[in-house]
Design a protein around this motif. Structure first.
Motif: not given
Length: 450
Positions: A131-155
């Motif tokens: 999830a963190s790798g995808f966040g860096r790839l798409f250059r997400l802001d901090h709020d979006a990174v939080r959502i992506v990380l939570v989603s990665g943990v859930a997955a």
């Protein structure tokens, strides 16, 4: 609201959904695939370990090998689940992509040679890393990174246990004790369900558990979903489950600094755990407490599956606790959750004979309740109980999880959790305080860091 404004708003919402779906779908598919590979590898190495008992003698050497690898390549990846939780609370350096392959290989090696570790930590770290790798790839802001990380943990959680709804709730609930932010709920649920589906599509099947209904007639002959006497007995057992959660978490947190003082060289510490495991095997006289412990080598040997039937497993839960605390405190990788399932189901089986409760019912409650107390996630564990055992006994399952959560105190296996709402009033514990700090204020020395 006029029609044009409604159409515009709908178009905006659709673009947002498509954007997040386009991001989360490939991420979840990747996590589900890696979890499938991981679970397949675990089955293979478990069979190899059983077929070749002599592999146990190489456990100290294997642990040193993993320790050296993390020492040279791991760096911040050593933080594991706690690093991911910290990054969700305060995005900064991110979760390194190398965490996924490192923890996957390290966990497989741990299981091959007999360490009593789980698989949840690996799945969560795979999910957080990808999830963190995808966040860096798409250059997400901090709020979006939080959502992506939570989603990665859930997955990761949902795929590795086959419990997608519990995975989504766990990812939200594990962040703060007593408080849930529902903003990432839909992305987390989407990711968890999709990752679980992908994992299943690769041919991975999870263990099935059969629990007979706990519904019995009351004194008037009517059938109701809860029997008062049985509920009281489950509540009493849940107190024991909560105290066992506390014993497990504190055992790891208190033994870890002792090991670090005794052995200042980080990559040598696993050798201590490996030697201790070999000694425990010969002291206990059984290899049934190595690895996951979901199934056993013998028909009546201690295992999670066998705990759902009557048998003499009085101290099995305690032996598994000792085996697991020793290896986790000395640096082996894997996780705590599946051993907690074993401990809870084993303790439930033991208490069932004392309290006069069906063994399968109390084993199922203990299975999720000890985890609920150790991870401070009672809602996720209640959903997990429903997904694994069915909804018929949900009142007993929820009672076990809620009571165990309260009885485990301000401790837990994830010290980066924040205290959202305290379990009981304490003048020094305040909102948003890390659990690590809360433990020190309760008179418990803080766990040292590597």
């Amino acid at each position: 609201m006029n029609l044009s404004r409604l159409i515009t708003l709908s178009a905006v919402n659709m673009r947002v959904l498509l954007k997040w779906g386009g991001l989360l779908a490939p991420m979840s598919a990747c996590i589900g695939t890696l979890c499938a590979i991981f679970l397949w590898l675990l089955d293979q190495v478990t069979n190899d370990r059983i077929a070749h008992p002599g592999l146990l003698w190489l456990l100290p050497l294997a642990g040193v090998g993993v320790g050296l690898t993390y020492h040279h390549l791991g760096r911040c990846a050593e933080g594991g689940n706690n690093l991911i939780i910290d990054q969700i609370h305060e995005p900064g350096g991110g979760v390194p992509l190398r965490m996924a392959p490192l923890v996957l290989v390290a966990t497989v090696i741990s299981h091959l040679f007999g360490a009593s570790v789980g698989r949840e930590g690996t799945a969560v770290q795979i999910g957080g890393s990808i999830a963190s790798g995808f966040g860096r790839l798409f250059r997400l802001d901090h709020d979006a990174v939080r959502i992506v990380l939570v989603s990665g943990v859930a997955a990761g959680f949902g795929a590795v246990f086959g419990t997608p709804i519990a995975g989504a709730i766990f990812a939200l609930e594990v962040l703060s004790i007593g408080q849930i932010n529902y903003r990432p709920l839909l992305p987390a649920a989407f990711s968890s369900i999709l990752a679980d589906w992908v994992c299943h599509a690769w041919g991975i099947h999870h263990t099935s558990y059969h629990v007979a209904s706990g519904i019995i007639p009351d004194w008037g002959g009517s059938v109701f979903h809860t029997h008062p006497a049985l509920l009281i007995k489950v509540g009493l057992a849940a107190i024991c489950f909560g105290l066992t959660s506390l014993l497990f978490a504190e055992g790891i947190h208190r033994l870890t600094p002792l090991v670090r003082r005794a052995c200042p060289v980080p990559w040598l510490r696993p050798a201590i755990g490996g030697v201790a495991t070999i000694l425990l095997v010969y002291l206990v006289g059984s290899r049934d407490y190595l690895g996951l412990g979901v199934v056993s080598m013998g028909h009546d040997a201690p295992s999670i599956v066998n705990f759902f039937h009557a048998g003499d497993y009085t101290w099995s839960w305690l032996y598994k606790l000792l085996f697991t605390v020793v290896v986790l405190a000395t640096g082996y990788k894997g996780g705590e959750v599946t051993p907690l399932f074993f401990i809870g189901a084993g303790l439930g089986n033991t208490l069932s004979g004392i309290l006069g409760v069906p063994a399968d019912l109390l084993a199922s409650v203990g299975f999720v309740a000890v985890f609920a107390g150790a991870a401070n996630t009672p809602l996720a564990c209640t959903f997990m109980g429903v997904e694994l055992f069915g909804a018929t006994d949900i009142v007993y399952i929820a009672t076990g999880c809620f009571v165990a959560y309260l009885c485990s105190g301000h401790s837990g296996i994830y010290l980066s959790q924040r205290v959202g709402v305290t379990k009981h009033t304490h003048p020094l514990i305040v909102a948003n305080m890390p659990l690590r700090q809360a433990r020190s204020l309760m008179g418990v020395p803080e766990k040292s860091h590597p």
